[in-house]
Scaffold this motif. Structure first.
Motif, PDB file in Angstrom:
ATOM      1  N   GLY A   1      64.936  11.371  77.896  1.00 38.83           N
ATOM      2  CA  GLY A   1      65.246  11.528  79.307  1.00 38.83           C
ATOM      3  C   GLY A   1      66.174  10.480  79.856  1.00 38.83           C
ATOM      4  N   THR A   2      66.722   9.606  79.005  1.00 39.70           N
ATOM      5  CA  THR A   2      67.630   8.534  79.441  1.00 39.70           C
ATOM      6  C   THR A   2      68.836   8.484  78.512  1.00 39.70           C
ATOM      7  OG1 THR A   2      66.807   6.731  78.046  1.00 39.70           O
ATOM      8  CG2 THR A   2      65.549   7.234  80.047  1.00 39.70           C
ATOM      9  N   PRO A   3      69.907   7.804  78.957  1.00 36.27           N
ATOM     10  CA  PRO A   3      71.075   7.615  78.071  1.00 36.27           C
ATOM     11  C   PRO A   3      70.934   6.361  77.229  1.00 36.27           C
ATOM     12  CG  PRO A   3      71.613   6.827  80.263  1.00 36.27           C
ATOM     13  CD  PRO A   3      70.202   7.351  80.354  1.00 36.27           C
ATOM     14  N   PHE A   4      69.696   5.856  77.077  1.00 34.42           N
ATOM     15  CA  PHE A   4      69.512   4.581  76.394  1.00 34.42           C
ATOM     16  C   PHE A   4      68.863   4.758  75.025  1.00 34.42           C
ATOM     17  CE2 PHE A   4      68.958   3.457  81.026  1.00 34.42           C
ATOM     18  CZ  PHE A   4      70.266   3.028  81.188  1.00 34.42           C
ATOM     19  N   ILE A   5      69.045   3.725  74.196  1.00 35.67           N
ATOM     20  CA  ILE A   5      68.515   3.696  72.833  1.00 35.67           C
ATOM     21  C   ILE A   5      67.691   2.422  72.672  1.00 35.67           C
ATOM     22  CG2 ILE A   5      69.117   3.618  70.384  1.00 35.67           C
ATOM     23  CD1 ILE A   5      71.761   5.016  71.173  1.00 35.67           C
ATOM     24  N   LEU A   6      66.467   2.570  72.179  1.00 34.65           N
ATOM     25  CA  LEU A   6      65.599   1.424  71.913  1.00 34.65           C
ATOM     26  C   LEU A   6      65.832   0.940  70.489  1.00 34.65           C
ATOM     27  CD1 LEU A   6      63.291  -0.469  72.744  1.00 34.65           C
ATOM     28  CD2 LEU A   6      61.676   1.275  71.960  1.00 34.65           C
ATOM     29  N   CYS A   7      66.041  -0.347  70.356  1.00 33.52           N
ATOM     30  CA  CYS A   7      66.386  -0.932  69.044  1.00 33.52           C
ATOM     31  C   CYS A   7      65.369  -2.015  68.688  1.00 33.52           C
ATOM     32  CB  CYS A   7      67.795  -1.518  69.099  1.00 33.52           C
ATOM     33  SG  CYS A   7      68.242  -2.437  67.618  1.00 33.52           S
ATOM     34  N   ALA A   8      64.889  -1.980  67.447  1.00 30.44           N
ATOM     35  CA  ALA A   8      63.999  -3.027  66.930  1.00 30.44           C
ATOM     36  C   ALA A   8      64.646  -3.641  65.706  1.00 30.44           C
ATOM     37  CB  ALA A   8      62.633  -2.454  66.581  1.00 30.44           C
ATOM     38  N   THR A   9      64.747  -4.981  65.709  1.00 30.17           N
ATOM     39  CA  THR A   9      65.300  -5.688  64.544  1.00 30.17           C
ATOM     40  C   THR A   9      64.280  -6.710  64.073  1.00 30.17           C
ATOM     41  OG1 THR A   9      66.403  -7.261  66.025  1.00 30.17           O
ATOM     42  CG2 THR A   9      67.689  -5.392  65.251  1.00 30.17           C
ATOM     43  N   VAL A  10      63.971  -6.684  62.773  1.00 29.24           N
ATOM     44  CA  VAL A  10      62.978  -7.593  62.217  1.00 29.24           C
ATOM     45  C   VAL A  10      63.473  -8.155  60.896  1.00 29.24           C
ATOM     46  CG1 VAL A  10      61.042  -6.377  63.278  1.00 29.24           C
ATOM     47  CG2 VAL A  10      61.767  -5.762  60.994  1.00 29.24           C
ATOM     48  N   GLU A  11      62.920  -9.332  60.552  1.00 29.65           N
ATOM     49  CA  GLU A  11      63.087  -9.854  59.196  1.00 29.65           C
ATOM     50  C   GLU A  11      61.931  -9.276  58.390  1.00 29.65           C
ATOM     51  OE1 GLU A  11      63.865 -14.056  58.865  1.00 29.65           O
ATOM     52  OE2 GLU A  11      64.617 -14.120  60.919  1.00 29.65           O
ATOM     53  N   ILE A  12      62.199  -8.169  57.713  1.00 30.65           N
ATOM     54  CA  ILE A  12      61.128  -7.343  57.129  1.00 30.65           C
ATOM     55  C   ILE A  12      60.337  -8.101  56.079  1.00 30.65           C
ATOM     56  CG2 ILE A  12      62.518  -6.335  55.281  1.00 30.65           C
ATOM     57  CD1 ILE A  12      60.007  -4.521  57.583  1.00 30.65           C
ATOM     58  N   ASP A  13      60.968  -9.073  55.397  1.00 27.33           N
ATOM     59  CA  ASP A  13      60.249  -9.808  54.357  1.00 27.33           C
ATOM     60  C   ASP A  13      59.125 -10.653  54.934  1.00 27.33           C
ATOM     61  OD1 ASP A  13      61.661  -8.774  52.295  1.00 27.33           O
ATOM     62  OD2 ASP A  13      63.174 -10.336  52.282  1.00 27.33           O
ATOM     63  N   LYS A  14      59.197 -11.005  56.247  1.00 23.04           N
ATOM     64  CA  LYS A  14      58.142 -11.826  56.850  1.00 23.04           C
ATOM     65  C   LYS A  14      56.833 -11.059  56.987  1.00 23.04           C
ATOM     66  CE  LYS A  14      60.935 -15.173  59.409  1.00 23.04           C
ATOM     67  NZ  LYS A  14      61.228 -15.758  60.721  1.00 23.04           N
TER      68      LYS A  14
ATOM     69  N   THR B   1      70.728 -13.691  57.050  1.00 23.39           N
ATOM     70  CA  THR B   1      69.363 -13.221  56.818  1.00 23.39           C
ATOM     71  C   THR B   1      69.366 -11.699  56.715  1.00 23.39           C
ATOM     72  OG1 THR B   1      68.505 -15.077  58.129  1.00 23.39           O
ATOM     73  CG2 THR B   1      66.999 -13.244  57.689  1.00 23.39           C
ATOM     74  N   GLU B   2      68.567 -11.188  55.754  1.00 20.36           N
ATOM     75  CA  GLU B   2      68.436  -9.726  55.629  1.00 20.36           C
ATOM     76  C   GLU B   2      67.489  -9.220  56.705  1.00 20.36           C
ATOM     77  OE1 GLU B   2      66.816  -8.340  51.995  1.00 20.36           O
ATOM     78  OE2 GLU B   2      67.388  -6.256  52.345  1.00 20.36           O
ATOM     79  N   LYS B   3      67.969  -8.272  57.503  1.00 21.12           N
ATOM     80  CA  LYS B   3      67.158  -7.717  58.582  1.00 21.12           C
ATOM     81  C   LYS B   3      67.061  -6.204  58.433  1.00 21.12           C
ATOM     82  CE  LYS B   3      67.519 -11.148  62.246  1.00 21.12           C
ATOM     83  NZ  LYS B   3      67.620 -11.322  63.710  1.00 21.12           N
ATOM     84  N   TYR B   4      66.035  -5.660  59.101  1.00 19.23           N
ATOM     85  CA  TYR B   4      65.817  -4.204  59.114  1.00 19.23           C
ATOM     86  C   TYR B   4      65.875  -3.736  60.566  1.00 19.23           C
ATOM     87  CZ  TYR B   4      63.364   0.250  58.792  1.00 19.23           C
ATOM     88  OH  TYR B   4      63.013   1.568  58.875  1.00 19.23           O
ATOM     89  N   MET B   5      66.649  -2.682  60.799  1.00 19.70           N
ATOM     90  CA  MET B   5      66.854  -2.168  62.158  1.00 19.70           C
ATOM     91  C   MET B   5      66.361  -0.725  62.238  1.00 19.70           C
ATOM     92  SD  MET B   5      70.425  -1.746  64.329  1.00 19.70           S
ATOM     93  CE  MET B   5      70.499  -3.463  64.822  1.00 19.70           C
ATOM     94  N   TYR B   6      65.642  -0.410  63.318  1.00 23.00           N
ATOM     95  CA  TYR B   6      65.218   0.971  63.593  1.00 23.00           C
ATOM     96  C   TYR B   6      65.572   1.281  65.036  1.00 23.00           C
ATOM     97  CZ  TYR B   6      62.383   5.152  63.981  1.00 23.00           C
ATOM     98  OH  TYR B   6      61.963   6.440  64.183  1.00 23.00           O
TER      99      TYR B   6
ATOM    100  N   GLY C   1      50.189 -13.165  63.772  1.00 18.64           N
ATOM    101  CA  GLY C   1      50.749 -13.758  64.970  1.00 18.64           C
ATOM    102  C   GLY C   1      52.111 -14.388  64.780  1.00 18.64           C
ATOM    103  N   ASN C   2      52.746 -14.143  63.631  1.00 17.38           N
ATOM    104  CA  ASN C   2      54.066 -14.726  63.382  1.00 17.38           C
ATOM    105  C   ASN C   2      55.158 -13.817  63.934  1.00 17.38           C
ATOM    106  OD1 ASN C   2      52.841 -16.837  61.930  1.00 17.38           O
ATOM    107  ND2 ASN C   2      52.825 -15.592  60.064  1.00 17.38           N
ATOM    108  N   LYS C   3      56.102 -14.390  64.644  1.00 18.22           N
ATOM    109  CA  LYS C   3      57.216 -13.617  65.184  1.00 18.22           C
ATOM    110  C   LYS C   3      58.173 -13.242  64.068  1.00 18.22           C
ATOM    111  CE  LYS C   3      61.246 -13.884  68.248  1.00 18.22           C
ATOM    112  NZ  LYS C   3      62.026 -14.744  69.155  1.00 18.22           N
ATOM    113  N   ILE C   4      58.521 -11.939  64.009  1.00 18.12           N
ATOM    114  CA  ILE C   4      59.451 -11.476  62.968  1.00 18.12           C
ATOM    115  C   ILE C   4      60.638 -10.721  63.550  1.00 18.12           C
ATOM    116  CG2 ILE C   4      57.661 -11.315  61.219  1.00 18.12           C
ATOM    117  CD1 ILE C   4      57.636  -8.295  61.713  1.00 18.12           C
ATOM    118  N   GLY C   5      60.664 -10.484  64.866  1.00 19.28           N
ATOM    119  CA  GLY C   5      61.794  -9.766  65.430  1.00 19.28           C
ATOM    120  C   GLY C   5      61.585  -9.479  66.905  1.00 19.28           C
ATOM    121  N   THR C   6      62.517  -8.730  67.503  1.00 16.78           N
ATOM    122  CA  THR C   6      62.486  -8.400  68.926  1.00 16.78           C
ATOM    123  C   THR C   6      62.939  -6.974  69.153  1.00 16.78           C
ATOM    124  OG1 THR C   6      64.736  -9.220  69.218  1.00 16.78           O
ATOM    125  CG2 THR C   6      62.938 -10.784  69.634  1.00 16.78           C
TER     126      THR C   6
END
Length: 570
Positions: free
Chosen positions: A189-202, A178-183, A113-118
């Motif tokens: 079907g859209t011109p958009f890109i979904l991005c997830a950024t997290v503090e992977i060590d958490k 802070t070191e972060k990991y991005m995917y 339940g710990n928040k690590i990214g958005t």
């Protein structure tokens, strides 16, 4: 006092002194041994916990990345359905959809339940459509390209790739680097890109803390047991003294030896086993007697399971290495077979000289060139590019090469457009993999200098005349082979004047990219070719290939193929 009484008194005194000295030594020896065993146990347990924590952190970090990728792919599919039917160009209207915003900016939490990214969403120009921070939403990520170049590199790379991942340095919630990991994943079907950024060590922080707590508990429990054993020895020593010096001395010595051995031997065995694992012997096992403390038995059991897991992991790794080596051997064999299918790079005949070169991006290629005599005595010249790369493209390449040769040589087809039509219908009927081929074919009359050509979705050829003029030819805008079985193809022809040269190529030349992400481009290619076209075809082609290799460095992304044919002056 009589002598007997004095001797008796002296014996009693001596016995008491010896007994007290023995008891004091015995208690001191037990205390010293307990301290040594406690220190040794704590050190080895700490090493074991540190090893388990490090191993778990690596595996959890890898697992965290894989789980994140799976989550963002599912969310991308969900958002694709949510975007369907909406005006994708009206960003203000899109931001008013509450459910859409909730999906696009939700938090990423661990199993604890710990928040690590958005999550957030931006378009293919880098403009943030949805973001959990109002300070960023509506702004372009390029505004932070100088402050966070690693992040901007990943965002920019996602404009042209379906999915991108990597690590970068950013400011965390504490406003510290802070070191972060991005995917990043394109929303279908859209011109958009979904991005997830997290503090992977958490991902692994909670498990690491639990391992550390359990390690401390285990160390404290072993210390407690050692302390209890030390306190239990004192009443036994007093009882032995009352029963007699000799009995107490011998019995105490035996008991102390047996008792200390029951504690120290399992721990010494465990220490020896840990050293063996450190030297790479994962088959070592720790055996404990049935009367050993339960905690030591549990520790030995966990240690034995750890050795088995490490041994299985090493065996799997060795099997994977052997399988990879076998695959690489097969790929090398496939490369040799493919190279044997291509004609010689250089050819000179009556009325022409020709040079062709293929530089694959991988071990095997989807590009190919070919030249061969036709049934009516003309010279067929082929340049083609199969969709995709690697072994599937190489297989389609071999089929297409054989098909073109068979039609041109054995079916008495004198028209390039007719050759392409027959090949297209065959590929469409057998194309279960939905791959396609762009192909440019020329039929050259070596005696008259007439060149008849047709094009199936390939890049047009370029004609260089002796007076320096350059002209594109074959830009018919027809589909590639293997897509539409009813497609028709056009053809045209012209007379090559003596000394004129035709230049055929694949998009690996124009799309070559430098380490700075700059394309080589059509204009630069044509300009360079014009400067060197006066030399022989092989010198001109090799100069261009050398120029492209210097431009790309070690970052060749696509196959590169070039062919030059010149009409000789009789």
């Amino acid at each position: 006092m009589t002598l007997r009484n004095r001797l008796f008194s002296s014996f009693i005194t001596l016995t008491a002194i010896v007994l007290v000295s023995f008891l004091l030594w015995f208690l001191w020896e037990i205390s010293r041994m307990n301290d040594r065993v406690s220190d040794l146990t704590e050190a080895k347990l700490r090493e074991l916990v540190e090893f388990s924590t490090k191993y778990s952190k690596e595996k959890l970090r890898e697992l965290g990345k894989n789980n994140l990728k799976a989550s963002i792919r599912m969310l991308a599919d969900t958002l694709s359905r949510e975007f369907h039917g909406k005006n994708l160009s009206d960003y203000d209207a899109l931001r008013k959809y509450v459910e859409l915003r909730a999906l696009a900016t939700q938090e990423i939490n661990t199993a604890f339940g710990n928040k690590i990214g958005t999550f957030d969403v931006f378009d293919k120009n880098g403009l943030a459509l949805f973001h959990s921070s109002p300070e960023i939403e509506g702004h372009n990520y390029s505004e932070w390209s100088s402050d966070f170049p690693q992040m901007w590199r990943l965002v920019k790379e996602s404009f042209s790739k379906d999915d991108v991942s990597g690590e970068y340095i950013f400011l965390g919630e504490s406003r510290l680097p802070t070191e972060k990991y991005m995917y990043l994943k394109h929303i279908r079907g859209t011109p958009f890109i979904l991005c997830a950024t997290v503090e992977i060590d958490k991902y692994s922080a909670s498990v690491e803390n639990e391992l550390a707590k359990e390690g401390k508990k285990l160390t404290a429990e072993v210390d407690r047991l050692i302390d209890e054993s030390e306190g239990g020895m004192r009443p036994k020593a007093v009882l032995l003294a009352l029963c007699g010096f000799l009995f107490m001395f011998v019995t105490g010595l035996i008991l102390s030896y047996c008792y200390s051995s029951s504690i120290s031997k399992p721990l010494n065995s465990l220490c020896t086993a840990v050293d063996s694992i450190g030297r790479g012997d994962f088959s070592v096992r720790v055996e404990t007697p049935g009367n050993t403390f339960q905690e030591l038995q549990s520790l030995a059991g966990n240690f034995n399971r750890l050795g088995e897991q490490l041994s299985d992991y090493i065996e799997k790794l060795r099997s994977e290495i052997k399988a990879r080596e076998a695959i690489e051997g097969e790929i090398s064999a496939g490369k040799a077979i493919q190279e044997s299918l291509l004609p010689p790079t250089k050819s000179k005949g009556s009325g022409y000289e020709l040079y062709a070169r293929l530089i694959p991006a991988k071990n095997v290629s989807g590009d190919f060139y070919d030249y061969f005599p036709t049934g009516d005595g003309r010279l067929a010249v082929v340049m083609a590019d199969v969709s995709g790369k690697g072994i599937p493209a190489a297989l389609i390449m071999a089929v297409c090469r054989t098909l073109i040769r068979t039609i041109a040589q054995n079916m008495a087809c004198t028209s390039p457009a007719e050759i392409l039509g027959i090949a297209n219908r065959y590929l469409c009927s057998e194309n279960d993999s939905s791959m396609f081929v762009t192909l440019f074919i020329c039929l050259y009359d070596t005696r008259m200098g007439s060149l008849t050509f047709s094009n199936a979705g390939h890049l047009p050829g370029i004609l260089f005349t002796p007076n320096g003029k350059k002209t594109e030819f074959g830009n018919f805008k027809r589909p590639p082979l293997g897509i539409d079985p009813h497609a028709s193809f056009l053809e045209s022809s012209f007379i090559m004047e003596p000394g004129a040269t035709i230049f055929l190529y694949t998009d690996g030349l124009t799309d070559a990219m430098s380490p700075q992400k700059e394309f080589y481009g059509y204009d630069k290619m044509v300009s360079f070719a014009s400067d060197h076209i006066g030399s022989s075809p092989d010198d001109a082609a090799e100069s261009l290939i050398s120029e492209l290799r210097n431009f790309q460095g070690d970052n060749q992304f696509d196959d590169m193929t070039v062919l030059l044919m010149r009409r000789l002056i009789n």
